[in-house]
Design a protein around this motif. Structure first.
Motif, PDB file in Angstrom:
ATOM      1  N   ILE A  33       3.612 -22.896   6.002  1.00  0.00           N
ATOM      2  CA  ILE A  33       4.680 -22.182   6.316  1.00  0.00           C
ATOM      3  C   ILE A  33       5.810 -23.101   6.600  1.00  0.00           C
ATOM      4  O   ILE A  33       5.873 -24.032   7.449  1.00  0.00           O
ATOM      5  CB  ILE A  33       4.381 -21.281   7.725  1.00  0.00           C
ATOM      6  N   ASP A  34       6.819 -22.578   5.914  1.00  0.00           N
ATOM      7  CA  ASP A  34       8.207 -23.582   5.963  1.00  0.00           C
ATOM      8  C   ASP A  34       9.237 -22.782   6.744  1.00  0.00           C
ATOM      9  O   ASP A  34       9.041 -21.615   7.026  1.00  0.00           O
ATOM     10  CB  ASP A  34       8.635 -24.008   4.778  1.00  0.00           C
ATOM     11  N   GLU A  35      10.379 -23.439   6.968  1.00  0.00           N
ATOM     12  CA  GLU A  35      11.370 -22.588   7.679  1.00  0.00           C
ATOM     13  C   GLU A  35      12.102 -21.362   6.905  1.00  0.00           C
ATOM     14  O   GLU A  35      12.358 -20.501   7.767  1.00  0.00           O
ATOM     15  CB  GLU A  35      12.679 -23.688   7.712  1.00  0.00           C
ATOM     16  N   LYS A  36      11.974 -21.520   5.678  1.00  0.00           N
ATOM     17  CA  LYS A  36      12.423 -20.020   5.122  1.00  0.00           C
ATOM     18  C   LYS A  36      11.187 -18.940   5.291  1.00  0.00           C
ATOM     19  O   LYS A  36      11.961 -17.923   5.489  1.00  0.00           O
ATOM     20  CB  LYS A  36      12.686 -20.518   3.542  1.00  0.00           C
ATOM     21  N   ASP A  37      10.141 -19.263   5.376  1.00  0.00           N
ATOM     22  CA  ASP A  37       9.268 -18.306   5.643  1.00  0.00           C
ATOM     23  C   ASP A  37       9.304 -17.730   6.998  1.00  0.00           C
ATOM     24  O   ASP A  37       8.781 -16.619   7.166  1.00  0.00           O
ATOM     25  CB  ASP A  37       7.779 -19.015   5.503  1.00  0.00           C
TER      26      ASP A  37
END
Length: 456
Positions: free
Chosen positions: A420-424
């Motif tokens: 999971i990244d910041e956009k997710d």
């Protein structure tokens, strides 16, 4: 509770008076109620309602925690950062319980010792805040203090503290406890159903690993059945509830005198803890909880010194009673290896045996450039490792883990096998307060703790 043939034991007058001594002391993190008379009337209503938990259940938990402090059991404490009234649905509660049950099976299988299952559930409605107010643009309103106090919507009507929410919190806790008891005693928690707990969750590496372990458990149970083993002990499981004892207009009326012993029990939960913001030695929260019979937890941050720890022990556990006191460390991944060992070393000379558990969540918070409060899963995992390393270094027992989690597939903490990244974070960020581990991350964490338990 006492039987019908036993006389009720009345509490000493000084015991009753002591339960209200907190009113004379400094107190933090309480809302500004607009109508004091309405709050008093609501508290009186709460005091007349049935208890949510019973003194005998609390005593059982204290015995279980005493075993954990001695290295003969392990505590798994997990659930929402802040429960909401809208979130108390059957599906969400079931998924949370399924996640905790899965994690407990992983830990039990690895550690070969009992795992005490405890939810941050049926009462975790109040939240401490760093500021009494929140400002958006040119508008300043009271901070959201949890559904038990006010609403999350940024309007004057929603943010006004409403004492009717105290009763709604009680009723929501009743419904949640009914479901918990149904799930854990009605066959759902039967160890022969380990595969069923995996159903409904998205397939991922952690679930595949869990399924392999479930197959091994199945084979072991079938072997035992062929040998004529009795499986009654596998059909149900104990499940305790806990929350931060923060809102005194709820905690005081939920405290009752046990008819067996004449001593006070807080019947809002089996286990209550004091947060870092409210653990002042001369403050209202520490004084009040020093007077109830429940097992008590205290959060310890990286600046905690030995003298403060000793004074907390003397105040909350003067009799050095097994199972009474739990220290919940929340140091941060970068600090735990330096901050925790001195406390563990010092405890050896205090004739005290608190249960030590780790909260790897609260010391690792960050805010992303797009404005989301989150935590990096790698930091959470590293703090867990540091907790176990500190105990191995000193020769003490790492007794449990305390995590904010949900059984849902939210995207609130960065990393994990889903990467999971910041956009997710924008896709399924549902928490109204702090970020929680989702189901997959919770199960991944359980396997890490299992590996550390094997070393211990």
């Amino acid at each position: 509770m006492a039987s019908q043939t036993e006389p009720n034991i009345v509490a000493d007058k000084t015991v009753i008076e002591g339960l209200d001594y907190w009113r004379t002391l400094p107190i933090k993190q309480q809302p500004e109620w607009p109508d004091a008379a309405a709050v008093k009337a609501t508290s009186a209503q709460l005091a007349a309602l049935p208890p949510l938990v019973f003194a005998g259940e609390v005593d059982t938990l204290r015995e279980r925690l005493a075993k954990a402090a001695q290295g003969q059991a392990f505590l798994l404490q997990g659930g929402d950062c802040a429960e909401t009234f809208a979130g108390a649905t059957a599906d969400k509660i079931r998924n949370r319980i399924k996640t905790v049950l899965q994690m407990a099976v992983v830990l039990t299988y690895a550690a070969e010792m009992p795992v005490i299952k405890m939810g941050r559930m049926a009462g975790q409605f109040a939240k401490p805040r760093s500021s009494d107010t929140e400002t958006r643009g040119e508008v300043t309103l009271p901070a959201y203090r949890g559904d038990i106090v006010n609403g999350y919507d940024f309007t004057p009507e929603s943010r006004t503290a409403n004492p009717n929410r105290l009763l709604q919190a009680y009723n929501t806790s009743v419904a949640t406890l009914n479901l918990i008891r149904a799930f854990t005693t009605g066959g759902f928690a039967d160890l022969r159903e380990v595969h069923r707990w995996n159903q409904g969750f998205a397939k991922n590496p952690a679930n595949v690993e869990y399924e392999a372990m479930a197959n091994e458990i199945d084979r072991a149970i079938k072997f035992m059945a062929a040998c004529g083993a009795d499986f009654d002990a596998l059909k149900t499981t104990e499940f305790f509830v806990s929350h931060e004892a923060l809102l005194m207009d709820y905690e005081r009326p939920m405290t009752r005198i046990d008819s067996r012993t004449g001593t006070p029990y807080n019947t809002s939960a089996h286990f209550l803890w004091i947060g870092e913001r409210t653990r002042e030695l001369d403050g209202a929260h520490v004084d009040f909880l020093s007077r109830v019979r429940n097992p008590i937890g205290v959060k310890l941050g990286p600046t905690t010194d030995v003298d403060t720890m000793k004074k907390l022990i003397d105040k909350l556990d003067p009799g050095r009673e097994p199972g009474r006191l739990t220290f919940i460390t929340r140091m941060g991944a970068g600090k735990i290896r330096e901050a925790l060992p001195p406390l563990l070393e010092a405890i050896k000379g205090m004739e005290a045996n608190p249960l030590w558990i780790t909260d790897p969540m609260h010391g690792n918070g960050i805010t992303t450039p797009n404005g989301y409060k989150t935590r990096r899963f790698d930091d959470v995992m590293d703090e867990v490792r540091g907790f176990f390393e500190a105990h191995r270094q000193v020769g003490t027992f790492p007794g449990g883990v305390h995590v904010e989690l949900t059984g849902d597939d939210v995207t609130e903490c960065l990393g994990g096998s889903e990467q999971i990244d910041e956009k997710d974070l924008e896709s399924r960020y549902e928490s109204l307060c702090d970020p929680r581990l989702n189901h997959m991350q919770s199960l991944e964490l359980a396997f890490l703790v299992a590996e550390e338990l094997k070393k211990a």
